[in-house]
Design an enzyme around this catalytic site. Sequence first.
Site, PDB file in Angstrom:
ATOM      1  N   GLY A 148       2.594  -1.398  -4.468  1.00  0.00           N
ATOM      2  CA  GLY A 148       3.177  -2.610  -3.880  1.00  0.00           C
ATOM      3  C   GLY A 148       3.089  -3.621  -4.881  1.00  0.00           C
ATOM      4  O   GLY A 148       2.923  -3.311  -6.188  1.00  0.00           O
ATOM      5  N   GLU A 149       2.725  -4.952  -4.413  1.00  0.00           N
ATOM      6  CA  GLU A 149       2.575  -6.270  -5.301  1.00  0.00           C
ATOM      7  C   GLU A 149       4.131  -6.518  -6.428  1.00  0.00           C
ATOM      8  O   GLU A 149       4.066  -7.216  -7.189  1.00  0.00           O
ATOM      9  CB  GLU A 149       1.435  -6.147  -6.510  1.00  0.00           C
ATOM     10  CG  GLU A 149       0.057  -5.837  -5.979  1.00  0.00           C
ATOM     11  CD  GLU A 149      -0.957  -5.782  -7.072  1.00  0.00           C
ATOM     12  OE1 GLU A 149      -0.558  -5.610  -8.097  1.00  0.00           O
ATOM     13  OE2 GLU A 149      -1.963  -5.299  -6.577  1.00  0.00           O
ATOM     14  N   GLY A 150       5.005  -5.506  -6.027  1.00  0.00           N
ATOM     15  CA  GLY A 150       6.105  -5.665  -7.029  1.00  0.00           C
ATOM     16  C   GLY A 150       6.048  -4.911  -8.143  1.00  0.00           C
ATOM     17  O   GLY A 150       6.982  -5.180  -8.976  1.00  0.00           O
TER      18      GLY A 150
END
Lengths: 344, 344
Positions: free
Chosen positions: B311-313
């Site tokens: 996640g987190e981009g």
Amino acid sequence: MSARPDAPSWSEGTEAALRRRLDDLAKPPGALGRIEDLAVQLALIQGRPDPRADRVVLLIFAGDHGLTAEGVSSYPASVTAAMVRTLLAGRATASAFARSVGVEVRIVDAGVDADLPTHPDLRVGKVRRGTRNAAREPAMTVQEVQTALSLGAREASAAIEDGAEILVLGEMGIGNTASAALLMHRLTPAPLQDCVGLGAGHTPEGLARKHTALERAAARSAATEPLAVLQQFGGFEIAAMAGALIAAAARRTPVVVDGFIVTAAALAAVRLQPSARTGCIFAHRSQEAGHGRMLTALDAQPLLDLGLRLGEGTGGLLAVPLLRAAVALLNEVATLEDVVSGRV
Amino acid sequence: MSARPDAPSWSEGTEAALRRRLDDLAKPPGALGRIEDLAVQLALIQGRPDPRADRVVLLIFAGDHGLTAEGVSSYPASVTAAMVRTLLAGRATASAFARSVGVEVRIVDAGVDADLPTHPDLRVGKVRRGTRNAAREPAMTVQEVQTALSLGAREASAAIEDGAEILVLGEMGIGNTASAALLMHRLTPAPLQDCVGLGAGHTPEGLARKHTALERAAARSAATEPLAVLQQFGGFEIAAMAGALIAAAARRTPVVVDGFIVTAAALAAVRLQPSARTGCIFAHRSQEAGHGRMLTALDAQPLLDLGLRLGEGTGGLLAVPLLRAAVALLNEVATLEDVVSGRV
């Protein structure tokens, strides 16, 4: 062991320590998948706990192929020289990709059948104006194989001396998927028909012509020993890339391997010098038919699968940001302990 | 149609013209595979023949989840705020990746259950200090869904006003794979068990706890209409991302969709506003169990498959260089005619 005078001291057998370091970062263990593997691989190749990937050089080796006389390519041989000029002008796909990922390009004339202009980005190593027609006679002499291998080693070493932390290999040579198919056939157990693909594109008649020419070439020599295979069927640019791979591995410099043709060079390099395998980072799975099987022969899992089939190192360039991300992960991310204790 | 005052005039139905332009370049037609598709897609989304991907902004939406009271995550909820602080300090994985690919990061507090410090990179939009526990009651009120959607739309629009040519969406929220699994279950035909995966990691007991909590949540409400599904099961960061996707599509700005949770937001956005689908570029296939099926529901073929599950981009960031390469291909490469005629 390390070729870098600035490398910190490094003891071997440190993969487990690198994995522990990655596991301690502020992320679930293993959550970056192949990027974590890449970080470990880069550290082990470079022989330093803080690998580097800022300065990357793409070496594009160019050469012509006598096999084109048999109609193995849908493009005329003159396109090799025209594309070298396009690369020098910064207008080829590899030029555009290299700018977009921040990679320096050097073009090495390993055997283009044309007089090329003097240019600061063009390195001259012309072994001969094109190989001989491998369907009729050996593509090179024994001496020419050695000259091409040395050329590649010299260019890889020069780029490393000039500061390259990572090399990317690319090629330009009309007819060179035909040459690479013959190398694959003789350096793996694959039957010839499984090694021959569409290259830059073919009509059914063109593809049949390519098969016929390669069957004729294969029937001419039973060579399976890697130097002899390169001499019989190789291209100057392919032999030079094999030399570059061996030299880079000896200098602990990772080499990003592009598609079908560069992988054939890697196969030749590994058969000549098994330790060359450790320096290879396989960039992508090409659309060319035989590539998957050649990757399997090298126990290689490429990073990308984008349906590419151009060459010029374009697929290798697209993998470079993944290497830089891997390095950034290892060198820049906080530990979970720092995060939960509020020390960040 | 175009939101960009500087966009050249553009008539629709130009995909064929773009393909012809790509086919005319100095490379075999189609030889850049998915990079060619991406070039066409970017041009069509941006509504200009010369798409742009220089200025890219990653918007990371953060929020907490009442569901964590049920033990759906192996990490304590306090890690959300700790990771936001780590992002602000530039020490998270997304921070390192963003620097390495040249992307600006903005963090949006959509509903973190903590007082966060004032910081130039932190945008405050806290809808509430965490959602309610969806296993026991609706995660949000109707008003809160609307507030979160508007927050996302406002932040996407602000980034575009500030010059972003491409957006990347990322998230931070302990427990949000649980919320995303419920959204997937209600917005696709998939049974709940096929939507639940390991998230950031789980013991077998932890995973069983997650299944039990999500079954309880699903049994509580039969909602299938997208706004009601977001209200019952969503996270503030997920609803905000759905709002961002809809706003960006309306402004003809491509949005790079990261992994499982951002894809759940894209699914909600597309169910709310089908035209949001055209703006989406799916970055990668996550390791999270349900992601493949959710991508299929969106008819999405992601660019990368690297075993990521952070996640987190982070996966979105790794796709950005591919977008830039696609733009460079379309805007910078010579035509074959120029090459063979010697005009390069």
